[in-house]
Every structure is written in structure tokens, then in C-alpha cells.
Design a protein around this motif. Structure first.
Motif, PDB file in Angstrom:
ATOM      1  N   VAL A  30       0.834  -1.197   0.000  1.00  0.00           N
ATOM      2  CA  VAL A  30       0.000   0.000   0.000  1.00  0.00           C
ATOM      3  C   VAL A  30       0.876   1.258   0.000  1.00  0.00           C
ATOM      4  N   LEU A  65      -1.724  -1.050  -4.057  1.00  0.00           N
ATOM      5  CA  LEU A  65      -2.920  -0.234  -3.871  1.00  0.00           C
ATOM      6  C   LEU A  65      -2.565   1.117  -3.285  1.00  0.00           C
ATOM      7  N   GLN A  66      -3.494   2.065  -3.487  1.00  0.00           N
ATOM      8  CA  GLN A  66      -3.350   3.329  -2.778  1.00  0.00           C
ATOM      9  C   GLN A  66      -4.098   3.204  -1.454  1.00  0.00           C
ATOM     10  N   THR A  67      -3.681   3.989  -0.478  1.00  0.00           N
ATOM     11  CA  THR A  67      -4.399   4.008   0.787  1.00  0.00           C
ATOM     12  C   THR A  67      -4.390   5.423   1.342  1.00  0.00           C
TER      13      THR A  67
END
Lengths: 124, 164, 505
Positions: A30, A65-67
Motif C-alpha cells: 500500500v 494499492l493506494q491508501t
């Protein structure tokens, strides 16, 4: 959504993606992409990892993923790697070049890049 | 916040006006629609000159004084166009205690543009903004959205040199 | 094995993340990830297993208090608005107009876990009998707005917003309204007036929003962080939540730690944690070996807390007792280089700018306070000004219409209370001990260190640096001197000097 069962089904289907179950060989990566992360340059870091994982042909095993914000503003951009049965790994003050190395050495090679760890940065 | 009417001549295009009328139509009959209309109008023109407010007034039937009252109340609504290079320095508390006050003064001095205004050639606007939420990078400024963090007074000249 | 994670650092070890539990963990733009972390289960639970009154009772029993500043019990707010369900239009609003300069907790929740707010608002809608909600969010937070829009769209697609949610017949819809940069719109009645599309001016209460709020209908308004706690309270129970924190302040609080501190960041700790623990242990103390002077909480409505109160356990009531307030959670640390009179002036300047102008005590009173402070920092203050400040501040506090005016004098009052000696130094000695207030500082050149290169004179915008006829032993050129009368105190000379010959007094 018409029933709780439907919700439970979506939960079960996705649970193992967020919390990697024991024995899973997958990695979850992330990148902190809140305002502060983006301002500090997280976008090229995320792009490097997403493209790199595809290019290395490991996209089925490594999810990038982005977070949101983990809360350590002065260490942005932050990248964290989750692996079942291991401590999560927090890389800080990342750049596209550093992400390239994390990709090659850690995500492909399985070896943590000590230099970029938050615990290393704090000792310095 | 005190606001001044602009001295820059209005150059609206027919396309902009058509877009504005479409926005007003979209919000017709909606409760509390004036803020979204003004926000979208500013998105179209970049600011809210009197000419634009007049169109909105005629189309919605809301009086000019009420519309101007709203436009002048909120700091986000601009009665003046941005400069070609829009410089914004954060004067939130976290930035201020780390010296953003000195930074904005230095910018204003180097460009000879008073804070809160646009240079006469329309090239630079210098604005003090509320917290940008990037407190970890304090003091922070943006030029056309590009973020510069951990500023010192001595960084100003180097940054401004990129925008000539 | 070598420690690798953020959670091995002192910054994180003693934090307890409830409101921020998903921030930095899930992808905020993917509803499936939120659902994987038990998202929307609380909504499912209240709709299928609980009556609206049971929901309100649970929130009441949890002891949750508003995280936006004043700390009003959330369950009470809901109870007041709960009468006559199904017969009148009601609204649920979310205050995401985080206006306190230096605070960014709500932005982080919206950017990291927007579905938590969406879910909680639907729960609130069920509890009071409302089918429409509005989130009022600052336009300065474009990423938060975008993620909220995505979250609302996804929830609609999944049927978690809209008609007949979970087949129970419950309907709830959400819209976003953008704030346009007016601090006063954080006040509840002003916020609602702003959603109505007008100038965001407050109005007198009563009638309270629970009776007559948005569009004159019963309305509840809670802050982002308050909502972020709701789904977990429903899932884990009121006892679980009320076991965390102090007697009168339950749960955790998120602070945006900033200013002169080693670890800037978001910190979530149980209520009752001491300031010292947050600043010294989690925050890692003050950088560059400087000395702690004050911690500012509550933004322009709060106050400055001195070292002597660092061990106070932080909760709503204790902060009020020491002259500050919880506020939304901004926590700015100041060191010996910050002038407390200047800080008081900074906040007053902010409130003067942001006063909406509707009531006189705030509009005129804050302006007069600012003028007195200006007089003091320019070296023209008199001792009786301190009494005037206090008297006027108390009038403004008691006579203003809304929370903005009622709290505006706090920065002045708290600095007067704890840092009176600094005010006195400005007035009597005409000195700014921290060396911040321009009119009270002077730059001087040490003739023994000056090599006479003249760089400072070239940089001086006021051309007030001249050669003297003194040449220090070992130097070839005569030293320079600043003609104080014309000095504009810009500090350019000191920045230019490579020999450390210029100092600030």
C-alpha cells in the motif's frame, strides 16, 4: 443490497485480500496517497510500483494499492508491504528510484531493503 | 475577508456563457443551489466578475445584492482573476509557527506584489491561504498547484526563478 | 529479527486507533475493502436487529461526545431530534468543514476511510428518522471530496444508500455540499445556512437545530471523527467504547500534531493521555535542542498550555479548566523561539478576518483586541492595556452570538494567564524575549568579527549599513555598522553574512 447474506458474501470474498491469511504467498503493497503523501511525491512511487509489478509478471501475487494517511507526515511518501505471518514492512521517504529497488529486491527477490525502513530512518 | 472589485476587463466567451446557462438550468428548482452554481461558475470563468453574477441573477431571479453578498462572504470566491502564476502560501498555525509569515513577506517583496492581489501585468498573484492540510511539510506554498514544502526564506528566490 | 514496521516505533506503539483504524490500511476508493474490514455490518445490524430508540440508547450509553470541539454528548443530540419519526422531513448533516488552521484529522478520515462516514450517517438517519443527509466539506480538500464522491457512488450501486436498504424499507440518500472557505461555517447554524445557499451567518439558539435546523426541519449535525466512531460502537457495544478513556470523556481522540515537534503527524490516543506523553514520547520532543514553551489546542478558539500543565490528562473538562479547549484536535507545539504575544495576535488576526459581522461584540470587539495587541507588539503598550484586554475579552466571550465570538478571546486570555511576563517585557522593557516582534528587535554587527566585506550593505534594502573607521586587529578592512534609525528589520544582512558577525537582539 437486499440482505445481510449478500454483504457477508462480499466480505468473505475480499477479506483474504486485505488481511492475508496464514500460508498465503501473496504480498499486499500500500502507498499512502492522502493529500500529504501526494504533496510529498507519492504519485510517481505508486506508478512505479504498479507498472513494475506488471512488467515483472508478478501482478497475480503482488497487489499494489493506494491508501489513506498512516499519520507519519514527515516520512511521506510511505510504502508498506504486508506478508502473511511476517511483520509489516514500512518504507519511508520513498522516491520512484527507491521504489524501483524495493520492487527488484523485496517484491521480486524477497529481501527487505533495510536502508529505506522507518526504523533505519529513525536511528539516523 | 475584505474583497476588492477587480479592475481587470471582463473577457467572457459565448462558450463560457453557454456553459454557465447550462449549469444554472441543471440546478433549477434545487434547494440551496446558489453555492454550487457560484462554485461551478467560478470553475468556468476562474473568478466571479460582476458580469457573471448579473447573468446568474437574471437567470435565477435571485437579487444581485444577495448574490454579491454570498460571493463576497466566502474567501473561496474570487472577485479578481488569478495571475498566470498563482502563488499561495499557507498561513495555517503549523506553517506560521515555522516561519511562513517571513516566506510570504519575502515573496511579496521580491515580486513587488502586495499579498492578496495580482500584479498589474496579470502575471503573478500572491495569496495567503488557510491551512492546506500538509502540516507535515510546513511551511508550505503552492504555485499553480505545485507544492513546495519545508520552506525557508532563502528558498524563495530559487522557486520564483522557475516562474518567469 | 530486525524491526521493520511503523508499529515498532515509539510514535505508534502507544496509539490506539479507532477512528483511524482503516486509514493507511485499506484502499479508500474500493468499497469491497471497506466491507472486508466489517464495513456496513453495523448498518445491517441496526436495520435488522435494533429499533431506532435502541440505536440512540447505545450511543448514549457509550458516552461518545462530539469530536468537533464543544464535546456535546452525541446520543443526546440524536435523542432531541428523534421525536415524530416518519411524519416530518428531517436531515442528517456532517460537518467536514475543518477550518481550524493546523488541523487535518477530518481530512485524513475522509481521504482514508470515507465509507465509515457514509455508513455512520445512514445509521444516524435510521436513528432519528431522516432519509436525506448532507456532507458539508471544505472545497480546499479536493482529494477528500473526490473520495467521498466515489464512496457515495459505490454505496448507491451496492444499494447501501438509496431505497429499501437491506430490504428493510429504510431509505437514505446523501449529497455533498462544498464549503467555500468561511471559518464561521464550522458553527452549526452557520453551516446549515450555508447549505441552504446563503451567506453562512449563525443565528440565535433556541430554536436548536434538533427542532428547527436545515431548511427549518429537525436536523442533527456531527463532525467527521464523531461519525467515524459510530459503526464500531454499534458492532462492539457501548460497554466496549466506554471502557476506553476517562470518566467523562470516553473513547479516543485524534490529534494533528504539528509545529516545533520531531514527529509531525496524526496521533490517536485514549482520552486521558497526558500532553507530555503525546509531545515527548509519541512526538519525539522538540527538535534542535530547543526548549518547550507551549502547546496550543483548539485552534483560534483554544488556548496555549504551558509546561506546568503538561501532565494534565487530556479530556474535554480538563482542557477547559486550564483555559483551553479540545477543539477539533489541532495540537501545535511551540518552542522558545515563538513569541506568545505574536501567537495571540496571529489567532486574533484570524478571527477578525473570519468574524461574519452579524453581531457587534465579535465584529467590533475582536478588532479592538487586535488593535491593543498591535500597540503592544509595536512597543507602544502601557500596563493598563493588559486590564483592558482582559475586560474586553470577557465582554466578547459573554455577549457574542455564536461559538466563534464566544471563544475568540481564548488565545489572548490564556497567554495573558500563563505568559504575562512576556506581555510585560513587551510593554515595560520594550523587548520581545523570543526575538519575533519586528519593531522590538535590533540587528547589530560585532566590529571584532566583521571583516568589512560589505556584502550586508549591498543586500540592505534600506541602505542603512555604512563603513566605520574602526578596523579590528587582524582584519584589513574597517568594520560595518547598522544605522538603527532607518533599519527595516528585514534580517537580510544577517542572512547574508558568512562570518556570523551579525546578531539579533
Amino acid at each position: 443490497m437486499k440482505s445481510l447474506a449478500e454483504l457477508a458474501e462480499i466480505r468473505e470474498k475480499n477479506r483474504s485480500k486485505v488481511i492475508l491469511p496464514d500460508g498465503s504467498k501473496n504480498l499486499r503493497v500500500v502507498v499512502g496517497m492522502a493529500t500529504c503523501g501526494i504533496a510529498a511525491g507519492a504519485t510517481p512511487v505508486l506508478n512505479t510500483l504498479v507498472e513494475g509489478v506488471k512488467a515483472e509478471g508478478i501482478a497475480d501475487k503482488v497487489a499494489v494499492l493506494q491508501t489513506g494517511c498512516v499519520g507519519v507526515c514527515q516520512y511521506e511518501p510511505v510504502v508498506e508491504v504486508y506478508e502473511a505471518g511476517k511483520d509489516r514492512v514500512t518504507y519511508v521517504r520513498m522516491t520512484a528510484e527507491k521504489a524501483e529497488r524495493v520492487l527488484k529486491e523485496h517484491l521480486v527477490g524477497g529481501k527487505v531493503v533495510e536502508e529505506y525502513l522507518i526504523t533505519t530512518a529513525q536511528k539516523a | 475577508m475584505k474583497k476588492k472589485l477587480t479592475t481587470v476587463e471582463f473577457h467572457g466567451t459565448p462558450e463560457q456563457e453557454a456553459a454557465l446557462r447550462a449549469v444554472i438550468k441543471k440546478h433549477a428548482g434545487e434547494k440551496g443551489a446558489m453555492m454550487p452554481i457560484l462554485q461551478e461558475a467560478q470553475g468556468i470563468y476562474g473568478y466571479l466578475p460582476i458580469e457573471v453574477q448579473r447573468i446568474i441573477s437574471l437567470e435565477t431571479g435571485v437579487s444581485m445584492e444577495e448574490i454579491f453578498g454570498i460571493a463576497s462572504f466566502y474567501s473561496q470566491f474570487k472577485l479578481n482573476p488569478d495571475g498566470k502564476y498563482a502563488i499561495a502560501v499557507c498561513l495555517g498555525t503549523a506553517c506560521y509557527v515555522k516561519g511562513s509569515g517571513e516566506v510570504i513577506e519575502e515573496i511579496s517583496k521580491q515580486l513587488n506584489v502586495p499579498v492578496g492581489s495580482t500584479s498589474s501585468d496579470g502575471k503573478y498573484s500572491v495569496e495567503a491561504t488557510r491551512c492546506l492540510g500538509a502540516c507535515g511539510l510546513a511551511p508550505v506554498m503552492t504555485v499553480n498547484g505545485e507544492v513546495y514544502g519545508s520552506l525557508k526564506k532563502s528558498d524563495v528566490a530559487t522557486i520564483l526563478a522557475k516562474y518567469v | 529479527m530486525a524491526k521493520t514496521s511503523l508499529y515498532d516505533t515509539t510514535f505508534c506503539k502507544t496509539q490506539q486507533r479507532l477512528a483511524l483504524r482503516n486509514c493507511g490500511v485499506i484502499d479508500p476508493e474500493n468499497i469491497d475493502e471497506y466491507i472486508a474490514m466489517d464495513g456496513y455490518r453495523a448498518l445491517g445490524k441496526v436495520l435488522t436487529e435494533m429499533t431506532p430508540d435502541q440505536v440512540i440508547d447505545t450511543i448514549l450509553a457509550s458516552g461518545l461526545r462530539g469530536r468537533g470541539g464543544a464535546g456535546f454528548p452525541t446520543g443526546m443530540k440524536w435523542k432531541f431530534a428523534s421525536g415524530n419519526r416518519g411524519n416530518v422531513q428531517k436531515y442528517v448533516c456532517c460537518n467536514a468543514d475543518e477550518g481550524d488552521p493546523g488541523a487535518f484529522m477530518d481530512r485524513s478520515v475522509l481521504e482514508g476511510d470515507p465509507h465509515a462516514v457514509v455508513e455512520a450517517m445512514a445509521i444516524a438517519g435510521y436513528a432519528i428518522g431522516a432519509d436525506q443527509g448532507y456532507i458539508y466539506v471544505r472545497a480546499e480538500y479536493p482529494i477528500a471530496v473526490k473520495r467521498l464522491e466515489i464512496a457515495i457512488d459505490q454505496a448507491k450501486k451496492y444499494g447501501l444508500l438509496g431505497k429499501d436498504i437491506f430490504g428493510t424499507g429504510f431509505n437514505f440518500d446523501l449529497s455533498i455540499r462544498l464549503g467555500a472557505g468561511a471559518f464561521v461555517c464550522g458553527e452549526e447554524t452557520a453551516l446549515m445556512t450555508s447549505i441552504e445557499g446563503k451567506r453562512g451567518e449563525p443565528r440565535p439558539r433556541p430554536p436548536f437545530p434538533a427542532v428547527k435546523g436545515l431548511f427549518e426541519k429537525p436536523t442533527i449535525l456531527n463532525n467527521v471523527e464523531t461519525y467515524a466512531n459510530i459503526p464500531q460502537i454499534i458492532l462492539n457495544g457501548a460497554e466496549w467504547f466506554s471502557s476506553i478513556g476517562t470518566e467523562k470523556s470516553k473513547g479516543t481522540k485524534v490529534f494533528a500534531l504539528g509545529g516545533k515537534i520531531t514527529n509531525t503527524g496524526l496521533v490517536e490516543v485514549p482520552m486521558g493521555t497526558s500532553l507530555r506523553h503525546i509531545i515527548e514520547d509519541i512526538g519525539g520532543g522538540i527538535p534542535n535542542g530547543k526548549k518547550f514553551k507551549a502547546a496550543q489546542t483548539g485552534g483560534p478558539s483554544g488556548g496555549c498550555i504551558p509546561a506546568e500543565h503538561l501532565d494534565t490528562p487530556i479530556d474535554y473538562d480538563n482542557l477547559l479548566a486550564i483555559g483551553s479547549m479540545m477543539g477539533s484536535g489541532g495540537l501545535i507545539v511551540m518552542d522558545e523561539d515563538n513569541c506568545m504575544v505574536d501567537i495571540a495576535r496571529f489567532f486574533l488576526d484570524f478571527t477578525v478576518d473570519e468574524s461574519c459581522g452579524k453581531c457587534t461584540p465579535c465584529r467590533v470587539g475582536t478588532k479592538r483586541l487586535l488593535e491593543i495587541l498591535d500597540k503592544i507588539i509595536s512597543g507602544n503598550g502601557e500596563m493598563e492595556d493588559l486590564d483592558k484586554l482582559e475586560e474586553l475579552a470577557n465582554y466578547i466571550k459573554s455577549a457574542s452570538l455564536c461559538g466563534l465570538g464566544q471563544t475568540a478571546p481564548n488565545p489572548v486570555l490564556s497567554t495573558l494567564r500563563y505568559f504575562r511576563d512576556e506581555y510585560i517585557a513587551h510593554i515595560v522593557d520594550k523587548k520581545c524575549p523570543a526575538g519575533v516582534c519586528k519593531k522590538l528587535i535590533r540587528y547589530e554587527i560585532d566590529p571584532e568579527k566583521c571583516i568589512g566585506c560589505g556584502m550586508c550593505a549591498k543586500k540592505c534594502p534600506a541602505s542603512t549599513i555604512q563603513k566605520t573607521d574602526y578596523t579590528a586587529p587582524g582584519h584589513k578592512l574597517p568594520s560595518m555598522k547598522i544605522e538603527q534609525a532607518n533599519c527595516v528589520k528585514c534580517g537580510a544582512c544577517m542572512d547574508t553574512c558568512k562570518f556570523g558577525a551579525i546578531s539579533k537582539h
